[in-house]
Design a protein around this motif. Structure first.
Motif, mmCIF file in Angstrom:
data_model
loop_
_atom_site.group_PDB
_atom_site.id
_atom_site.type_symbol
_atom_site.label_atom_id
_atom_site.label_comp_id
_atom_site.label_asym_id
_atom_site.label_seq_id
_atom_site.Cartn_x
_atom_site.Cartn_y
_atom_site.Cartn_z
ATOM 1 N N ASP A 104 56.265 36.883 40.657
ATOM 2 C CA ASP A 104 55.020 37.104 39.920
ATOM 3 C C ASP A 104 54.517 38.539 40.008
ATOM 4 O O ASP A 104 53.945 39.067 39.052
ATOM 5 N N ILE A 105 54.761 39.193 41.162
ATOM 6 C CA ILE A 105 54.275 40.566 41.339
ATOM 7 C C ILE A 105 54.973 41.526 40.376
ATOM 8 O O ILE A 105 54.466 42.614 40.080
ATOM 9 N N GLY A 106 56.142 41.127 39.861
ATOM 10 C CA GLY A 106 56.868 41.981 38.929
ATOM 11 C C GLY A 106 56.064 42.315 37.688
ATOM 12 O O GLY A 106 56.181 43.411 37.139
ATOM 13 N N LEU A 147 58.085 31.362 37.788
ATOM 14 C CA LEU A 147 56.875 32.183 37.844
ATOM 15 C C LEU A 147 55.656 31.271 37.715
ATOM 16 O O LEU A 147 55.738 30.193 37.124
ATOM 17 N N THR A 148 54.533 31.723 38.261
ATOM 18 C CA THR A 148 53.306 30.922 38.256
ATOM 19 C C THR A 148 52.252 31.617 37.410
ATOM 20 O O THR A 148 51.905 32.782 37.675
ATOM 21 N N LEU A 149 51.735 30.918 36.425
ATOM 22 C CA LEU A 149 50.813 31.522 35.467
ATOM 23 C C LEU A 149 49.588 32.122 36.152
ATOM 24 O O LEU A 149 49.142 33.223 35.804
ATOM 25 N N GLY A 150 49.016 31.408 37.124
ATOM 26 C CA GLY A 150 47.837 31.921 37.816
ATOM 27 C C GLY A 150 48.106 33.217 38.545
ATOM 28 O O GLY A 150 47.296 34.154 38.499
ATOM 29 N N TRP A 151 49.243 33.300 39.228
ATOM 30 C CA TRP A 151 49.595 34.536 39.937
ATOM 31 C C TRP A 151 49.940 35.663 38.970
ATOM 32 O O TRP A 151 49.663 36.836 39.237
ATOM 33 N N LEU A 152 50.547 35.322 37.841
ATOM 34 C CA LEU A 152 50.806 36.348 36.819
ATOM 35 C C LEU A 152 49.499 36.978 36.346
ATOM 36 O O LEU A 152 49.406 38.196 36.167
ATOM 37 N N LEU A 153 48.480 36.143 36.148
ATOM 38 C CA LEU A 153 47.177 36.657 35.739
ATOM 39 C C LEU A 153 46.582 37.535 36.835
ATOM 40 O O LEU A 153 46.032 38.605 36.550
ATOM 41 N N TRP A 202 48.146 39.271 39.331
ATOM 42 C CA TRP A 202 48.853 40.537 39.527
ATOM 43 C C TRP A 202 48.707 41.468 38.328
ATOM 44 O O TRP A 202 48.583 42.693 38.492
ATOM 45 N N SER A 203 48.719 40.920 37.120
ATOM 46 C CA SER A 203 48.572 41.775 35.936
ATOM 47 C C SER A 203 47.178 42.385 35.874
ATOM 48 O O SER A 203 47.011 43.557 35.511
ATOM 49 N N THR A 204 46.156 41.614 36.258
ATOM 50 C CA THR A 204 44.783 42.128 36.236
ATOM 51 C C THR A 204 44.573 43.149 37.352
ATOM 52 O O THR A 204 43.910 44.179 37.151
ATOM 53 N N LEU A 205 45.149 42.888 38.521
ATOM 54 C CA LEU A 205 45.072 43.864 39.610
ATOM 55 C C LEU A 205 45.737 45.174 39.204
ATOM 56 O O LEU A 205 45.195 46.259 39.445
#
Length: 218
Positions: free
Chosen positions: A24-26, A58-64, A66-69
């Motif tokens: 997800d951090i990718g 991949l996990t949708l919540g973590w994608l949100l 990391w992308s927002t961070l």
């Protein structure tokens, strides 16, 4: 799903490899790179990440998250640039990279000067303005907490929308498998169009700069 069997090639394959290798951090890494390489748009990366999330890797919540961070950290970088060297010097510096149009920078600065801090919130959801609006905010020494809140809210809403679109497409994976080969062409075309626009703008700005001394001499 591994990098060898995700079914993508070329640029989309590279993005898929990064996402599947880093998890997800990718997506945060790729979104942050948008600050440094503007022609690589998150409008392509985020729906693609949402699409891949339907594989279960991949996990949708973590994608949100990391992308927002990453969006916030990239915005802080440009905010710091504007704060450290001022608007005029920041425009000269970034325009000199040939990756950002001087007219876009000046338009963002004028919009911020006209409408105030709320443009940071709205600007985070406007392609082409999203990153650049951070520079006049920094140059004007906008309150850092307010800037951060607006940036995180605007980025979060925009990222959630793009990830959601991709996730919805991901549920149709079997129907879309036939068309995966065309995704690279779409990505290449988007980048080519962005580069052509940058070149044309640069030529126009250079022509305008050559005409300006003649007008002054008169």
């Amino acid at each position: 799903m591994t990098g060898a069997d995700h079914g993508f090639t070329g640029l989309s394959g590279f993005a898929a490899d990064v996402l599947t290798a880093l998890g997800d951090i990718g997506v945060g890494v790729l979104v942050f790179l948008e600050v440094l390489v503007p022609p690589i748009p998150s409008e392509v990366i985020l729906p693609f990440a949402g699409y891949l999330s339907q594989s279960g890797q991949l996990t949708l919540g973590w994608l949100l998250f990391w992308s927002t961070l990453a969006s916030w950290l990239g915005a802080l970088l440009l905010y710091g640039l504007g704060s450290a060297i001022g608007m005029a010097r920041a425009i000269r510096l970034l325009a000199g990279t040939r990756l950002v149009s001087r007219s876009d920078l000046e338009r963002g600065a004028a919009w911020f000067a006209r409408s105030g801090a709320w443009t940071v919130l709205v600007g985070r959801m406007v392609p082409g303005v999203r990153s650049l609006i951070s520079i006049p905010a920094g140059a004007s020494r906008m309150n850092l907490l307010t800037f951060s809140v607006y940036t995180i809210l605007g980025s979060g809403l925009w990222n959630a929308l793009l990830l959601g679109v991709g996730a919805a497409l991901g549920t149709q994976h079997e129907k879309l498998e036939h068309y995966l080969g065309y995704l690279d062409y779409a990505v290449y075309t988007a980048i080519a169009i962005a580069l052509v626009v940058l070149v044309v703008r640069r030529i126009r700005e250079a022509a305008a700069a050559r005409r300006e001394p003649a007008v002054i001499d008169e």
